[in-house]
Design an enzyme around this catalytic site. Structure first.
Site, short mmCIF file in Angstrom:
data_model
loop_
_atom_site.label_atom_id
_atom_site.label_comp_id
_atom_site.label_asym_id
_atom_site.label_seq_id
_atom_site.Cartn_x
_atom_site.Cartn_y
_atom_site.Cartn_z
N ASN A 147 -2.08 4.54 7.56
CA ASN A 147 -2.15 3.10 7.76
C ASN A 147 -2.92 2.77 9.03
OD1 ASN A 147 -0.68 2.24 5.49
ND2 ASN A 147 1.26 2.71 6.50
N CYS A 169 -0.82 4.88 -1.90
CA CYS A 169 0.43 4.44 -1.31
C CYS A 169 1.51 4.46 -2.38
CB CYS A 169 0.26 3.03 -0.74
SG CYS A 169 1.76 2.32 -0.02
N HIS A 170 2.71 4.90 -2.02
CA HIS A 170 3.77 5.03 -3.01
C HIS A 170 4.63 3.77 -3.15
CE1 HIS A 170 5.89 7.10 0.63
NE2 HIS A 170 6.00 5.79 0.73
N HIS A 199 0.60 -3.18 0.61
CA HIS A 199 1.84 -3.69 1.18
C HIS A 199 2.07 -5.16 0.89
CE1 HIS A 199 2.26 -0.16 4.27
NE2 HIS A 199 2.34 0.22 3.02
#
Length: 442
Positions: A147, A169-170, A199
């Site tokens: 990030n 990204c999980h 996000h």
């Protein structure tokens, strides 16, 4: 033999899960896994972890570890980036110093003032890696976990447009996993897609055996008033689509939650939360080192969930699957800027990675996304041009910062953070790190 490089492999817990997911595939053929980090001690733990996992899963692979990045990258097929520039200490500064002025963050690694300065600390290293890859492994895929995701992927697209780079990204997977538990539906048989920015993507499709699960979620929320004290539930109620990251991350993308003590209490937020998370990671590292020394098994997630091993498996074996990736928009989402980095589904198989065009995402969701997109755009422009004013303007685009601080305070705070982070920031922006040119491969 497939050669896979982990940069920042000393991030032991994350590297452990990525390796575990990778080694659970028994049809990948011969693997060469090279672990790179600047810390020899952490590398030793990572290498011990790799050997234990290979034995545990009955998988034969060639493992090595080196502090020499160029040696690691030579001939790579896949480069997995999990590096954290400067370790946890700079992130703590990003949380504590703004808090002195009343600007409270929870994570400070993806957007807002913390995201801006983490990006500026990371860009010099990304440029150096891309320069090495142009010479040593120009056809390798760069799989980024570090990030701020969108800004890092955007930086590589700007300085190394030839590089095949995907941000992974999980958060979307775990959002759906947890929502299925909440509404009492098994994950198996569930179809889901999300789109937006990392996000802060929006769950645009969520069905089980053809049934739309959003009505079940609304009923579940209505039956439990305590659920309304979750950040993501409040965003869902106001926007109409569910956001795909935890409440700590989600709270930083708007001015709704961290602005007042009353909102912080209502939504059960813990300002500076990530400091405790970093301490837990350090404890986990010490636990892993002790476990390896004592011959104890390391703890793992119950299921394989990470996208990098899945992507590698699909490209090597030709197996087709759908994952989510972060890439430059270029028409994938109609109502976000074409040059923004967006998070969308992608089909992965032996032919490569094909992001899926999503058209328009929910208008209210796109409106929130644009604040983060503007912040990222200004941060990239600051580093590309060496214009220090654009660093301040990037923070000025953050709705949380401007809800708490005046423009003059933002300017002063950026000056202070520039001084504190000077060792890692580009020289052009008042730091000491060289921002190298990235050539095209020969």
């Amino acid at each position: 033999m497939t050669r896979i490089i982990f940069i920042g492999a000393g991030s032991v817990v994350f590297t452990r899960q990525l390796l575990a997911d990778l080694l659970q595939f028994d049809d990948l053929g011969p693997l060469e896994v090279v672990l790179h980090d600047i810390s020899r001690d952490r590398l030793d733990v990572a290498l011990g972890t790799a050997h234990q996992l290979a034995e545990r899963f009955g998988r034969v692979a060639a493992f090595s570890a080196t502090t020499d990045r160029r040696r690691a990258l030579e001939g790579a097929d896949f480069v997995v980036n999990v590096v954290l520039v400067g370790g946890a200490a700079p992130g703590r500064i990003d949380l504590e110093v703004p808090a002195e002025l009343g600007l409270l963050q929870t994570v400070a690694d993806t957007t807002g003032i913390g995201g801006v300065f983490r990006a500026l600390r990371t860009f010099p290293l990304l440029s150096a890696i891309a320069r090495d890859m142009a010479e040593l492994c120009p056809t390798a895929l760069f799989l980024n976990y570090t990030n701020p995701m969108a800004m890092n992927v955007g930086w590589l697209a700007a300085v190394a447009p030839w590089l095949k780079s995907y941000g992974l990204c999980h958060s979307i997977y775990w959002t759906v996993h947890d929502l299925c538990e909440l509404v009492g539906v098994p994950l198996e048989g569930t179809r889901f897609r999300a789109a937006g920015v990392n996000h802060q993507s929006w769950l645009t499709e969520w069905t089980h055996d053809g049934e739309d699960l959003y009505p079940r979620l609304r009923d579940r929320i209505a039956a439990d008033p305590e659920l309304e004290r979750r950040v993501r539930v409040e965003i869902f109620r106001r926007i109409g689509s569910y956001p795909t990251e935890n409440s700590e991350h989600s709270a930083e993308y708007t001015s709704w939650f961290l602005r007042t003590p009353e909102q912080i209490e209502r939504y059960r937020l813990v300002p500076l939360w990530h400091i405790a998370s970093d301490e837990q990671n350090l404890s986990a590292y010490e636990d892993a080192r002790a476990a390896l020394a004592e011959g104890r098994q390391l703890a793992l997630e119950d299921e394989a969930t990470e996208y990098a091993p899945q992507l590698i498996h699909s490209l090597v074996t030709g197996s087709e699957r759908e994952i989510h990736v972060n890439v430059v928009n270029d028409g994938l989402i109609d109502n976000l800027p074409a040059d923004a980095v967006v998070e969308v589904p992608a089909m992965v198989n032996g032919s490569g990675v094909t992001p899926i065009r999503m058209g328009r995402i929910p208008t209210a969701g796109a409106a929130l996304n644009r604040s983060a997109v503007s912040l990222a755009e200004l941060t990239l422009e600051a580093a590309l041009t060496g214009d220090r004013e654009k660093v301040r303007q990037a923070v000025l685009a953050d709705p949380l910062a401007t809800a708490v601080l005046t423009p003059a305070q933002i300017w002063s705070l950026c000056d202070r953070l520039t001084e504190l982070h000077a060792a890692y920031l580009p020289v052009e922006l008042g730091g000491q790190a060289e921002l190298v040119d990235v050539p095209s491969p020969r």
